[in-house]
Design a protein around this motif. Structure first.
Motif, mmCIF file in Angstrom:
data_model
loop_
_atom_site.group_PDB
_atom_site.id
_atom_site.type_symbol
_atom_site.label_atom_id
_atom_site.label_comp_id
_atom_site.label_asym_id
_atom_site.label_seq_id
_atom_site.Cartn_x
_atom_site.Cartn_y
_atom_site.Cartn_z
ATOM 1 N N ILE A 148 0.854 -1.193 0.000
ATOM 2 C CA ILE A 148 0.000 0.000 0.000
ATOM 3 C C ILE A 148 0.881 1.231 0.000
ATOM 4 C CG2 ILE A 148 -1.779 1.255 1.252
ATOM 5 C CD1 ILE A 148 -2.632 -1.411 2.490
ATOM 6 N N TYR A 149 0.747 2.046 -1.010
ATOM 7 C CA TYR A 149 1.549 3.255 -1.153
ATOM 8 C C TYR A 149 1.100 4.306 -0.147
ATOM 9 C CZ TYR A 149 3.432 7.558 -3.161
ATOM 10 O OH TYR A 149 4.059 8.763 -3.353
ATOM 11 N N ALA A 150 2.059 5.035 0.412
ATOM 12 C CA ALA A 150 1.743 6.105 1.364
ATOM 13 C C ALA A 150 2.816 7.178 1.325
ATOM 14 C CB ALA A 150 1.624 5.546 2.774
ATOM 15 N N THR A 151 2.406 8.406 1.469
ATOM 16 C CA THR A 151 3.344 9.516 1.693
ATOM 17 C C THR A 151 3.324 9.830 3.187
ATOM 18 O OG1 THR A 151 1.608 11.167 1.310
ATOM 19 C CG2 THR A 151 2.927 10.466 -0.601
ATOM 20 N N PHE A 152 4.343 10.557 3.646
ATOM 21 C CA PHE A 152 4.390 10.857 5.074
ATOM 22 C C PHE A 152 5.129 12.160 5.341
ATOM 23 C CE2 PHE A 152 8.188 8.289 4.232
ATOM 24 C CZ PHE A 152 9.181 9.029 4.827
ATOM 25 N N ARG A 182 8.303 0.163 4.461
ATOM 26 C CA ARG A 182 9.602 0.464 3.852
ATOM 27 C C ARG A 182 9.474 1.796 3.116
ATOM 28 N NH1 ARG A 182 9.360 -5.211 3.430
ATOM 29 N NH2 ARG A 182 11.116 -6.197 4.515
ATOM 30 N N TYR A 183 10.447 2.678 3.384
ATOM 31 C CA TYR A 183 10.277 4.042 2.892
ATOM 32 C C TYR A 183 11.616 4.720 2.621
ATOM 33 C CZ TYR A 183 11.377 5.218 7.765
ATOM 34 O OH TYR A 183 11.991 5.329 8.984
ATOM 35 N N ARG A 184 11.514 5.850 1.946
ATOM 36 C CA ARG A 184 12.656 6.726 1.720
ATOM 37 C C ARG A 184 12.273 8.137 2.134
ATOM 38 N NH1 ARG A 184 13.426 3.260 -2.743
ATOM 39 N NH2 ARG A 184 15.529 2.350 -2.838
ATOM 40 N N VAL A 185 13.196 8.779 2.826
ATOM 41 C CA VAL A 185 13.014 10.182 3.198
ATOM 42 C C VAL A 185 13.542 11.043 2.066
ATOM 43 C CG1 VAL A 185 13.579 11.969 4.892
ATOM 44 C CG2 VAL A 185 13.281 9.600 5.631
ATOM 45 N N ASP A 186 12.838 12.108 1.750
ATOM 46 C CA ASP A 186 13.275 12.996 0.671
ATOM 47 C C ASP A 186 14.702 13.472 0.912
ATOM 48 O OD1 ASP A 186 12.614 14.557 -1.738
ATOM 49 O OD2 ASP A 186 12.897 16.287 -0.410
ATOM 50 N N GLY A 187 15.558 13.299 -0.104
ATOM 51 C CA GLY A 187 16.958 13.697 0.009
ATOM 52 C C GLY A 187 17.881 12.549 0.342
ATOM 53 N N GLU A 188 17.321 11.394 0.737
ATOM 54 C CA GLU A 188 18.126 10.213 1.024
ATOM 55 C C GLU A 188 18.033 9.222 -0.125
ATOM 56 O OE1 GLU A 188 18.144 9.779 5.898
ATOM 57 O OE2 GLU A 188 16.862 8.462 4.712
ATOM 58 N N THR A 189 19.097 8.451 -0.284
ATOM 59 C CA THR A 189 19.089 7.410 -1.323
ATOM 60 C C THR A 189 18.788 6.041 -0.736
ATOM 61 O OG1 THR A 189 21.493 7.156 -1.071
ATOM 62 C CG2 THR A 189 20.712 8.654 -2.790
ATOM 63 N N ALA A 203 13.577 10.514 19.288
ATOM 64 C CA ALA A 203 12.485 9.749 18.686
ATOM 65 C C ALA A 203 11.536 10.664 17.920
ATOM 66 C CB ALA A 203 11.724 8.999 19.775
ATOM 67 N N ASN A 204 11.182 10.251 16.716
ATOM 68 C CA ASN A 204 10.242 10.990 15.896
ATOM 69 C C ASN A 204 9.128 10.054 15.441
ATOM 70 O OD1 ASN A 204 11.779 13.420 15.975
ATOM 71 N ND2 ASN A 204 13.156 12.549 14.461
ATOM 72 N N THR A 205 8.151 10.621 14.765
ATOM 73 C CA THR A 205 7.028 9.836 14.266
ATOM 74 C C THR A 205 6.777 10.172 12.804
ATOM 75 O OG1 THR A 205 5.977 9.792 16.447
ATOM 76 C CG2 THR A 205 4.576 9.323 14.559
ATOM 77 N N LEU A 206 6.573 9.138 11.992
ATOM 78 C CA LEU A 206 6.151 9.331 10.610
ATOM 79 C C LEU A 206 4.633 9.324 10.585
ATOM 80 C CD1 LEU A 206 8.509 6.786 8.774
ATOM 81 C CD2 LEU A 206 9.017 9.120 9.501
ATOM 82 N N LYS A 207 4.041 10.391 10.073
ATOM 83 C CA LYS A 207 2.587 10.455 9.921
ATOM 84 C C LYS A 207 2.254 10.122 8.463
ATOM 85 C CE LYS A 207 1.006 11.772 13.990
ATOM 86 N NZ LYS A 207 0.453 13.100 14.213
ATOM 87 N N LEU A 208 1.818 8.869 8.238
ATOM 88 C CA LEU A 208 1.517 8.409 6.895
ATOM 89 C C LEU A 208 0.102 8.807 6.506
ATOM 90 C CD1 LEU A 208 3.917 6.609 7.874
ATOM 91 C CD2 LEU A 208 2.880 4.733 6.594
ATOM 92 N N LYS A 209 -0.060 9.113 5.208
ATOM 93 C CA LYS A 209 -1.389 9.401 4.669
ATOM 94 C C LYS A 209 -1.713 8.291 3.671
ATOM 95 C CE LYS A 209 -0.483 14.360 4.971
ATOM 96 N NZ LYS A 209 0.963 14.222 5.236
ATOM 97 N N VAL A 210 -2.725 7.491 3.993
ATOM 98 C CA VAL A 210 -3.078 6.324 3.195
ATOM 99 C C VAL A 210 -4.492 6.478 2.659
ATOM 100 C CG1 VAL A 210 -3.275 3.809 3.199
ATOM 101 C CG2 VAL A 210 -1.605 4.917 4.682
ATOM 102 N N ASP A 211 -4.695 6.095 1.408
ATOM 103 C CA ASP A 211 -6.019 6.165 0.808
ATOM 104 C C ASP A 211 -7.014 5.362 1.639
ATOM 105 O OD1 ASP A 211 -8.323 5.527 -0.996
ATOM 106 O OD2 ASP A 211 -7.122 6.658 -2.437
ATOM 107 N N GLN A 212 -8.191 5.943 1.864
ATOM 108 C CA GLN A 212 -9.178 5.323 2.744
ATOM 109 C C GLN A 212 -9.693 3.975 2.251
ATOM 110 O OE1 GLN A 212 -12.505 8.006 3.038
ATOM 111 N NE2 GLN A 212 -13.278 7.523 0.998
ATOM 112 N N ILE A 260 3.479 0.110 2.588
ATOM 113 C CA ILE A 260 3.147 -0.763 3.700
ATOM 114 C C ILE A 260 2.911 -2.159 3.152
ATOM 115 C CG2 ILE A 260 1.508 -1.221 5.558
ATOM 116 C CD1 ILE A 260 0.826 1.767 5.543
ATOM 117 N N GLU A 261 3.520 -3.135 3.773
ATOM 118 C CA GLU A 261 3.296 -4.525 3.377
ATOM 119 C C GLU A 261 2.059 -5.035 4.098
ATOM 120 O OE1 GLU A 261 6.713 -6.890 4.035
ATOM 121 O OE2 GLU A 261 7.926 -5.869 2.533
ATOM 122 N N ALA A 262 0.986 -5.230 3.354
ATOM 123 C CA ALA A 262 -0.283 -5.653 3.953
ATOM 124 C C ALA A 262 -0.731 -6.969 3.338
ATOM 125 C CB ALA A 262 -1.344 -4.583 3.759
ATOM 126 N N ASP A 263 -1.358 -7.815 4.134
ATOM 127 C CA ASP A 263 -1.923 -9.078 3.623
ATOM 128 C C ASP A 263 -3.318 -8.827 3.078
ATOM 129 O OD1 ASP A 263 0.350 -10.376 4.438
ATOM 130 O OD2 ASP A 263 -0.490 -10.816 6.428
#
Length: 247
Positions: free
Chosen positions: A20-24, A197-204, A175-184, A244-247
């Protein structure tokens, strides 16, 4: 037969696994806008933007010399009240031992003096605590370990307790938190414990985390569900994307 079984398992997995694709956005685990309820002029600031502080550290304070003098005066009065109470106690205890052979009125006078001294001692103790509380309200301390993210004031600025003004902004450092936005439409497939599994903008490089919270409601404006993933070592305010890896 073995090859057929493996193929069947892979086909089953492919049919039942879904990414499941998500931005954060990256947010600090703790963030606070700090202010004071007292009025006065800022006399000193111990920190700057980027300063790391510990819980209880003094960040800034108002001109409070008059309150410091009030505290010292209250402490002096408390010491006098302690001496008077001890003296009255000794007299009372001495006369209590012989109360059966002395005038009842005289005994009552010393008993009353002792009670009065104890009452004055209590009042003096309360007064010290009150004066110290007023003094403490002129001092801004860190409510938790963190990093100062904003300092919109300088020494000499006036603070009004009647109009609460943000003096400093503090956020957690580690400690920080990623706030993901996922399609309803994926609301039935999201649950805590799933891998993100994700990438932060500016990181490879790719990062990985686990879903900790799935919000129970969707945003009416953008039809998104918020999902939280704990993270470390990422600057708050950054953004990114992942799956997001979802079953």
């Amino acid at each position: 037969m073995k090859k057929i079984l493996v193929t069947a398992v892979l086909m089953f997995t492919a049919l039942h696994a879904q990414n499941i694709y998500a931005t954060f956005d990256v947010e600090a685990e703790k963030a606070a806008e700090l202010s004071l309820t007292s009025s006065g002029t800022i006399e000193g600031i111990n920190i700057d933007v980027g300063s790391r502080v510990k819980k209880g550290d003094i960040l800034l304070w108002l001109d409070n010399d008059d309150m410091k003098e009030a505290v010292e005066l209250a402490k002096a009065q408390l010491e006098l009240a302690r001496v008077d109470a001890k003296f009255a106690q000794r007299n009372f205890e001495r006369y209590e031992k012989v109360k059966n052979v002395i005038d009842a009125g005289e005994y009552d006078r010393y008993a009353s003096a002792y009670e009065t001294a104890k009452s004055r001692l209590h009042e003096a103790q309360v007064n010290v605590r009150y004066k110290q509380a007023l003094l403490e309200k002129t001092i801004l301390r860190a409510p938790f370990d963190g990093v100062v993210s904003d300092k919109p004031v300088e020494v000499g600025d006036v603070v009004s307790g009647a109009m609460i003004k943000v003096l400093l902004r503090l956020q957690s450092a580690k400690a920080n938190t990623l706030k993901l936005k996922v399609d309803q439409k994926y609301w039935t497939k999201l649950k805590p414990g799933q891998t993100f599994r994700y990438r932060v903008d500016g990181e490879t490089g790719q990062r990985e985390g686990k879903v900790s919270i799935v919000y129970p409601t969707a945003n009416n404006a953008n039809r998104k569900i918020i999902v939280e993933v704990p993270a470390k070592g990422i600057v708050p305010g950054l953004f990114g994307e992942g799956e997001i890896e979802a079953d």
